[in-house]
Design a protein around this motif. Structure first.
Motif, mmCIF file in Angstrom:
data_model
loop_
_atom_site.group_PDB
_atom_site.id
_atom_site.type_symbol
_atom_site.label_atom_id
_atom_site.label_comp_id
_atom_site.label_asym_id
_atom_site.label_seq_id
_atom_site.Cartn_x
_atom_site.Cartn_y
_atom_site.Cartn_z
ATOM 1 N N ILE A 18 0.844 -1.198 0.000
ATOM 2 C CA ILE A 18 0.000 0.000 0.000
ATOM 3 C C ILE A 18 0.879 1.248 0.000
ATOM 4 N N ASP A 19 1.863 1.280 0.884
ATOM 5 C CA ASP A 19 2.755 2.431 0.964
ATOM 6 C C ASP A 19 3.506 2.632 -0.347
ATOM 7 N N ASP A 20 3.928 1.537 -0.970
ATOM 8 C CA ASP A 20 4.641 1.601 -2.240
ATOM 9 C C ASP A 20 3.748 2.157 -3.347
ATOM 10 N N VAL A 21 2.509 1.682 -3.423
ATOM 11 C CA VAL A 21 1.581 2.167 -4.446
ATOM 12 C C VAL A 21 1.329 3.657 -4.273
ATOM 13 N N VAL A 22 1.058 4.095 -3.053
ATOM 14 C CA VAL A 22 0.787 5.520 -2.806
ATOM 15 C C VAL A 22 2.014 6.363 -3.154
ATOM 16 N N ALA A 23 3.188 5.899 -2.790
ATOM 17 C CA ALA A 23 4.413 6.646 -3.117
ATOM 18 C C ALA A 23 4.579 6.774 -4.628
ATOM 19 N N LYS A 24 4.336 5.701 -5.355
ATOM 20 C CA LYS A 24 4.456 5.736 -6.818
ATOM 21 C C LYS A 24 3.422 6.674 -7.433
ATOM 22 N N VAL A 25 2.205 6.650 -6.908
ATOM 23 C CA VAL A 25 1.167 7.544 -7.419
ATOM 24 C C VAL A 25 1.547 8.993 -7.167
ATOM 25 N N LEU A 26 2.031 9.293 -5.974
ATOM 26 C CA LEU A 26 2.421 10.674 -5.670
ATOM 27 C C LEU A 26 3.582 11.126 -6.542
ATOM 28 N N ALA A 27 4.513 10.230 -6.828
ATOM 29 C CA ALA A 27 5.630 10.573 -7.712
ATOM 30 C C ALA A 27 5.143 10.840 -9.134
ATOM 31 N N ALA A 28 4.146 10.099 -9.589
ATOM 32 C CA ALA A 28 3.604 10.299 -10.934
ATOM 33 C C ALA A 28 2.674 11.505 -10.982
ATOM 34 N N ALA A 29 2.033 11.827 -9.867
ATOM 35 C CA ALA A 29 1.066 12.923 -9.843
ATOM 36 C C ALA A 29 1.714 14.265 -10.135
ATOM 37 N N GLN A 30 2.845 14.524 -9.530
ATOM 38 C CA GLN A 30 3.473 15.841 -9.681
ATOM 39 C C GLN A 30 3.756 16.191 -11.137
ATOM 40 N N PRO A 31 4.483 15.347 -11.880
ATOM 41 C CA PRO A 31 4.744 15.733 -13.269
ATOM 42 C C PRO A 31 3.488 15.766 -14.146
ATOM 43 N N ALA A 32 2.448 15.037 -13.739
ATOM 44 C CA ALA A 32 1.197 15.045 -14.500
ATOM 45 C C ALA A 32 0.342 16.271 -14.173
ATOM 46 N N GLY A 33 0.704 16.990 -13.111
ATOM 47 C CA GLY A 33 -0.065 18.158 -12.709
ATOM 48 C C GLY A 33 -1.255 17.830 -11.825
ATOM 49 N N LEU A 34 -1.222 16.654 -11.192
ATOM 50 C CA LEU A 34 -2.301 16.251 -10.281
ATOM 51 C C LEU A 34 -1.911 16.609 -8.855
ATOM 52 N N SER A 35 -2.766 17.329 -8.182
ATOM 53 C CA SER A 35 -2.507 17.731 -6.804
ATOM 54 C C SER A 35 -2.393 16.504 -5.903
ATOM 55 N N PRO A 36 -1.371 16.475 -5.045
ATOM 56 C CA PRO A 36 -1.287 15.371 -4.084
ATOM 57 C C PRO A 36 -2.475 15.358 -3.122
ATOM 58 N N ASP A 37 -3.126 16.517 -2.945
ATOM 59 C CA ASP A 37 -4.313 16.586 -2.099
ATOM 60 C C ASP A 37 -5.498 15.857 -2.718
ATOM 61 N N ILE A 38 -5.452 15.623 -4.008
ATOM 62 C CA ILE A 38 -6.453 14.794 -4.682
ATOM 63 C C ILE A 38 -5.922 13.368 -4.797
ATOM 64 N N ALA A 39 -4.688 13.229 -5.270
ATOM 65 C CA ALA A 39 -4.136 11.902 -5.571
ATOM 66 C C ALA A 39 -4.114 10.981 -4.354
ATOM 67 N N GLU A 40 -3.560 11.449 -3.259
ATOM 68 C CA GLU A 40 -3.380 10.540 -2.119
ATOM 69 C C GLU A 40 -4.695 10.019 -1.545
ATOM 70 N N PRO A 41 -5.656 10.883 -1.217
ATOM 71 C CA PRO A 41 -6.897 10.311 -0.656
ATOM 72 C C PRO A 41 -7.675 9.469 -1.663
ATOM 73 N N VAL A 42 -7.640 9.838 -2.931
ATOM 74 C CA VAL A 42 -8.354 9.041 -3.935
ATOM 75 C C VAL A 42 -7.742 7.652 -4.018
ATOM 76 N N TRP A 43 -6.411 7.574 -4.069
ATOM 77 C CA TRP A 43 -5.782 6.252 -4.176
ATOM 78 C C TRP A 43 -5.907 5.452 -2.895
ATOM 79 N N ARG A 44 -5.856 6.114 -1.760
ATOM 80 C CA ARG A 44 -6.029 5.353 -0.512
ATOM 81 C C ARG A 44 -7.435 4.742 -0.438
ATOM 82 N N LEU A 45 -8.440 5.498 -0.873
ATOM 83 C CA LEU A 45 -9.797 4.951 -0.906
ATOM 84 C C LEU A 45 -9.894 3.841 -1.950
ATOM 85 N N LEU A 46 -9.303 4.048 -3.112
ATOM 86 C CA LEU A 46 -9.303 3.019 -4.156
ATOM 87 C C LEU A 46 -8.648 1.738 -3.645
ATOM 88 N N ILE A 47 -7.511 1.871 -3.000
ATOM 89 C CA ILE A 47 -6.810 0.703 -2.458
ATOM 90 C C ILE A 47 -7.671 0.014 -1.404
#
Length: 115
Positions: A70-99
């Motif tokens: 879980i921690d690995d997936v969230v870290a990878k999503v946050l790393a991909a979010a920044q260059p894609a222009g996705l706010s970590p304030d959206i990415a992290e809670p969305v992926w944690r709920l998805l997981i």
């Protein structure tokens, strides 16, 4: 030439839409959001099928919940979010709920196939 049946396509079709910066009305914004939502549903359905495969492959029920993964997936999503222009304030809670929901689905699938 078509891909073998057991290989997923590398892209998902997204309906025609205006770029967000070119939208001049809420109708155009909503058309873009709806097009992206349809594509996301297709991607999430494929992700769910990977959870089905995990439930089939994992050796025991204790392997379904894996905090390190879980921690690995969230870290990878946050790393991909920044260059894609996705706010970590959206990415992290969305992926944690998805997981969380995917783990619940995987438990149900595991129990259904082993029960």
């Amino acid at each position: 030439m078509t891909a073998p049946r057991n290989v997923a396509p590398r892209s998902v079709d997204i309906d025609a839409r205006k770029a967000p910066e070119d939208c001049a009305s809420m109708v155009e914004v909503r058309q873009g959001v709806d097009a992206l939502d349809r594509a996301l549903v297709t991607l999430l359905a494929e992700r769910q099928r990977y959870m089905d495969a995990a439930a089939r492959i994992k050796p025991n029920r204790d392997a379904v919940f894996d905090q390190a993964r879980i921690d690995d997936v969230v870290a990878k999503v946050l790393a991909a979010a920044q260059p894609a222009g996705l706010s970590p304030d959206i990415a992290e809670p969305v992926w944690r709920l998805l997981i969380d929901r995917c783990i619940a689905h995987e438990f149900a699938k595991y129990d259904a196939t082993r029960g």
